[in-house]
Design a protein around this motif. Structure first.
Motif, mmCIF file in Angstrom:
data_model
loop_
_atom_site.group_PDB
_atom_site.id
_atom_site.type_symbol
_atom_site.label_atom_id
_atom_site.label_comp_id
_atom_site.label_asym_id
_atom_site.label_seq_id
_atom_site.Cartn_x
_atom_site.Cartn_y
_atom_site.Cartn_z
ATOM 1 N N UNK A 13 0.935 -1.090 0.180
ATOM 2 C CA UNK A 13 0.430 -0.104 -0.157
ATOM 3 C C UNK A 13 0.888 1.409 -0.048
ATOM 4 N N UNK A 14 1.419 1.967 1.271
ATOM 5 C CA UNK A 14 2.655 2.719 0.629
ATOM 6 C C UNK A 14 4.311 2.487 -0.365
ATOM 7 N N UNK A 15 3.554 1.155 -1.504
ATOM 8 C CA UNK A 15 4.916 1.223 -1.771
ATOM 9 C C UNK A 15 4.129 1.922 -3.044
ATOM 10 N N UNK A 16 2.383 1.546 -3.336
ATOM 11 C CA UNK A 16 1.631 1.624 -4.965
ATOM 12 C C UNK A 16 1.192 3.396 -4.105
ATOM 13 N N UNK A 17 1.293 3.867 -3.223
ATOM 14 C CA UNK A 17 0.662 5.431 -2.828
ATOM 15 C C UNK A 17 1.496 6.215 -3.848
ATOM 16 N N UNK A 18 3.404 5.505 -3.206
ATOM 17 C CA UNK A 18 3.805 6.544 -3.381
ATOM 18 C C UNK A 18 3.760 6.735 -4.995
ATOM 19 N N UNK A 19 4.213 5.475 -5.570
ATOM 20 C CA UNK A 19 3.841 5.479 -7.216
ATOM 21 C C UNK A 19 2.363 6.276 -7.746
ATOM 22 N N UNK A 20 1.581 6.094 -6.514
ATOM 23 C CA UNK A 20 0.300 6.961 -7.559
ATOM 24 C C UNK A 20 0.469 8.738 -7.675
ATOM 25 N N UNK A 21 1.254 8.979 -6.060
ATOM 26 C CA UNK A 21 1.667 10.072 -6.379
ATOM 27 C C UNK A 21 2.660 10.745 -7.538
ATOM 28 N N UNK A 22 3.876 10.035 -7.432
ATOM 29 C CA UNK A 22 5.105 9.856 -8.366
ATOM 30 C C UNK A 22 3.470 10.169 -10.226
ATOM 31 N N UNK A 23 3.332 9.761 -10.337
ATOM 32 C CA UNK A 23 2.979 9.048 -11.703
ATOM 33 C C UNK A 23 2.082 10.419 -11.489
ATOM 34 N N UNK A 145 -9.936 1.170 -12.091
ATOM 35 C CA UNK A 145 -8.571 1.422 -11.745
ATOM 36 C C UNK A 145 -9.262 1.170 -9.657
ATOM 37 N N UNK A 146 -10.547 2.040 -9.112
ATOM 38 C CA UNK A 146 -11.282 1.751 -7.959
ATOM 39 C C UNK A 146 -10.726 -0.334 -7.644
ATOM 40 N N UNK A 147 -11.177 -1.016 -8.329
ATOM 41 C CA UNK A 147 -10.979 -2.514 -8.572
ATOM 42 C C UNK A 147 -9.730 -2.293 -7.713
ATOM 43 N N UNK A 148 -8.746 -2.250 -8.793
ATOM 44 C CA UNK A 148 -6.969 -2.739 -8.131
ATOM 45 C C UNK A 148 -6.628 -1.485 -6.953
ATOM 46 N N UNK A 149 -7.182 -0.912 -7.498
ATOM 47 C CA UNK A 149 -6.584 0.133 -5.885
ATOM 48 C C UNK A 149 -7.130 -0.710 -4.399
ATOM 49 N N UNK A 150 -8.619 -1.087 -4.984
ATOM 50 C CA UNK A 150 -9.135 -2.116 -3.647
ATOM 51 C C UNK A 150 -8.683 -3.267 -3.449
ATOM 52 N N UNK A 151 -8.170 -3.603 -3.974
ATOM 53 C CA UNK A 151 -6.991 -4.746 -3.642
ATOM 54 C C UNK A 151 -4.608 -4.573 -3.515
ATOM 55 N N UNK A 152 -5.434 -3.188 -3.365
ATOM 56 C CA UNK A 152 -3.860 -2.928 -3.429
ATOM 57 C C UNK A 152 -2.647 -2.448 -4.070
ATOM 58 N N UNK A 153 -3.398 -2.618 -5.062
ATOM 59 C CA UNK A 153 -2.820 -2.640 -6.077
ATOM 60 C C UNK A 153 -2.213 -1.598 -7.207
ATOM 61 N N UNK A 154 -1.782 -1.167 -7.075
ATOM 62 C CA UNK A 154 -1.635 0.617 -7.314
ATOM 63 C C UNK A 154 -0.736 0.509 -9.034
ATOM 64 N N UNK A 155 -0.894 -0.378 -9.190
ATOM 65 C CA UNK A 155 0.187 0.245 -10.582
ATOM 66 C C UNK A 155 -0.576 -0.206 -11.538
ATOM 67 N N UNK A 156 -1.399 -0.905 -11.836
ATOM 68 C CA UNK A 156 -2.450 -0.419 -12.877
ATOM 69 C C UNK A 156 -2.505 0.914 -13.378
ATOM 70 N N UNK A 157 -3.276 1.142 -12.039
ATOM 71 C CA UNK A 157 -3.555 3.135 -11.809
ATOM 72 C C UNK A 157 -2.930 4.015 -12.539
#
Length: 534
Positions: A13-23, A145-157
């Motif tokens: 979740x933390x890594x994904x949040x960082x990736x979403x922030x960067x993108x 996007x919402x479904x992926x994030x709900x599974x704690x996978x931020x990469x697709x978004x």
């Protein structure tokens, strides 16, 4: 085994949040930068045509990227197993499809009325219809996007967001170059440039299609059973989407909604003031130069200001009051200092910046007033994010709607007396009104730890010194070297360099920031080592 799984989930979740922030940061920079060559290639009137319809696209992006997906991710993450999560995503996809079809139909059939309301410019009709097509794929993007994030996978978004922006920007720049060579009308250029939005949405949807198919993998027996569960009823889902997503959408789309107000009122008020339509459109194109400048100016302060928000949410939930107050103070101190520095710096070099980026110094005063909006807008976005982490968002939606109404009313009032400058002041006043209520919502004890008076005194004083030094340097260099565009670009770069040296030197000399606050800045650790090396 369970604690290890939980730890892995938190790390993801933390890594994904960082990736979403960067993108998100990359997407914002791209979204601001492409408008500079666009304006250079198509001129003020061409830029006016594009910017009149851009807010409609901006609202669609918010719905598909940050508004609806966040609510969907929350609803999906609440489900006990994969089957429930997929069925929830299915139901939400159907609901969003209905909403999107209504929006699409409204834009396609209502385009002539919308265009007429935008200063009577019926030439905008095909431009509005071009952007409408993106709303057909919005449910697929928002749901996946919402479904992926709900599974704690931020990469697709994250990847789909970058794909969408790169394709859209490429289409727009290509269209601008081609339109310039082929001598297209500004409306034909605007139509094809706006077509970049649905084209980019198709590419993003193709990337997310595998996730879309995954959502619909569910056996018929489970599906029939789930239909009877109350949480999946349409009325309940629609209410939750409105109640939990409404504020998210309004906050994320705030500046876009202010731009939408300008699209309906600025040209109309200029014409009412006696200006010829072509001149009013040209001047509106000049006024629209402020939007990419504000967007770029806010990137650093908002990104760094919201860095500590995940920590704040954790401290609030676990009742760690002292740590919460400390990180709140750090977030606000950094946001205030950085946005004062950015605003002061951009104002100091604005004549040169305007000429370097857009080819002339038209509208510099109106743009300067418009840039002041960065101050309330940045603090507002950071504070709302913090209030959301504290579950203190009551009446914030109402205050934002009131702020938008004030912007509309003040546009009509102030433009009568002040022309284009009045529209800039209206933006500043509208945002300041919302900021005032937002500040009132924050508990008073949190402000006590900020030492606000001392921070503002030092920040504003240092910003004033920086502006004086930079303005003096720029004027002296222009008097010596002249003001041709290439020369002005060199002078601008020197002015920016001097401004950074003065401000950073002053921050360190006056010890405005604490060590842990400096550490949050880009290259902060290196700065600390240089300052405190023995």
């Amino acid at each position: 085994m369970q604690p290890t799984k939980k730890k892995d989930q938190n790390n993801n979740l933390l890594a994904g949040a960082g990736l979403l922030t960067l993108t998100g940061l990359i997407a914002k920079i791209l979204s601001a930068l492409y408008r500079i060559p666009l304006q250079n290639l198509v001129g003020n009137r061409g830029f006016y045509v594009y910017q009149q319809v851009y807010p409609i696209y901006g609202i669609g992006v918010v719905l598909a990227l940050s508004g609806w997906p966040l609510v969907i991710s929350k609803l999906v993450s609440e489900q006990p197993d994969e089957a429930h999560a997929r069925f929830m995503a299915q139901r939400l996809h159907h609901l969003l499809t209905l909403i999107s079809l209504i929006i699409f139909g409204g834009l396609i059939f209502g385009a002539p009325l919308i265009a007429k309301a935008m200063g009577g410019d019926v030439g905008l009709t095909p431009v509005i219809r071009a952007v409408a097509w993106m709303f057909l794929l919005m449910p697929l993007l928002a749901t996946t996007r919402g479904y992926s994030q709900g599974q704690f996978d931020m990469v697709p978004t994250a990847i789909s967001q970058i794909v969408e922006q790169i394709v859209r920007v490429s289409v727009i720049v290509f269209v601008a170059i081609w339109a310039n060579q082929q001598q297209w009308s500004v409306y034909k250029m605007g139509t094809w440039a706006m077509a970049g939005a649905p084209i980019a949405t198709i590419f993003a949807a193709l990337f997310m299609f595998k996730k879309y198919r995954e959502i619909y993998i569910i056996n018929q027996v489970d599906q029939a059973n789930f239909m009877q569960v109350s949480q999946f009823k349409w009325r309940i889902l629609a209410r939750r989407m409105w109640q939990e997503g409404g504020l998210l959408v309004l906050v994320a789309a705030l500046l876009v909604l202010f731009q939408l107000v300008d699209a309906f009122t600025v040209k109309s008020n200029l014409v009412l003031g006696g200006m010829h339509e072509a001149q009013a459109e040209n001047l509106k194109g000049v006024y629209d130069r402020g939007q990419p400048l504000v967007q770029l100016g806010m990137v650093l302060a908002t990104s760094i200001g919201t860095t500590l928000v995940p920590n704040l949410r954790h401290y609030f939930v676990t009742a760690q009051t002292e740590k919460f107050e400390k990180d709140f103070a750090s977030s606000m101190r950094l946001s205030i200092l950085l946005i004062i520095a950015t605003t002061g710096g951009m104002l100091a070099v604005l004549p040169q910046l305007n000429q370097s980026l857009f080819g002339s110094r038209e509208g510099t005063l109106a743009l300067g007033i418009y840039l002041l909006s960065m101050l309330p807008a940045t603090l507002l976005l950071v504070l709302v994010t913090i209030l959301q982490s504290m579950n203190r968002t009551r009446n914030l939606m109402t205050s934002i709607l009131i702020g938008i109404f004030i912007k509309w009313f003040m546009n009509d009032l102030l433009m009568y007396y002040m022309g284009l400058n009045g529209a800039s002041w209206a933006t500043f006043i509208g945002l300041l009104t919302i900021l005032g209520y937002t500040i009132w919502c924050v508990p008073k004890n949190l402000w006590a730890s900020l030492n606000l008076r001392k921070l503002l005194f030092k920040s504003l004083g240092l910003s004033g010194i920086m502006m004086f030094v930079v303005c003096l340097t720029e004027n002296m260099l222009e008097a010596w070297l002249g003001n041709q565009r290439m020369t002005v670009i060199l002078i601008l770069m020197l002015g920016v360099l001097f401004g950074i040296i003065v401000f950073v030197g002053g921050v360190l000399k006056w010890k405005i920031l604490k060590i842990d606050e400096i550490n949050l800045l880009p290259k902060g650790a290196k700065i600390i080592k240089k300052i405190y090396r023995k």
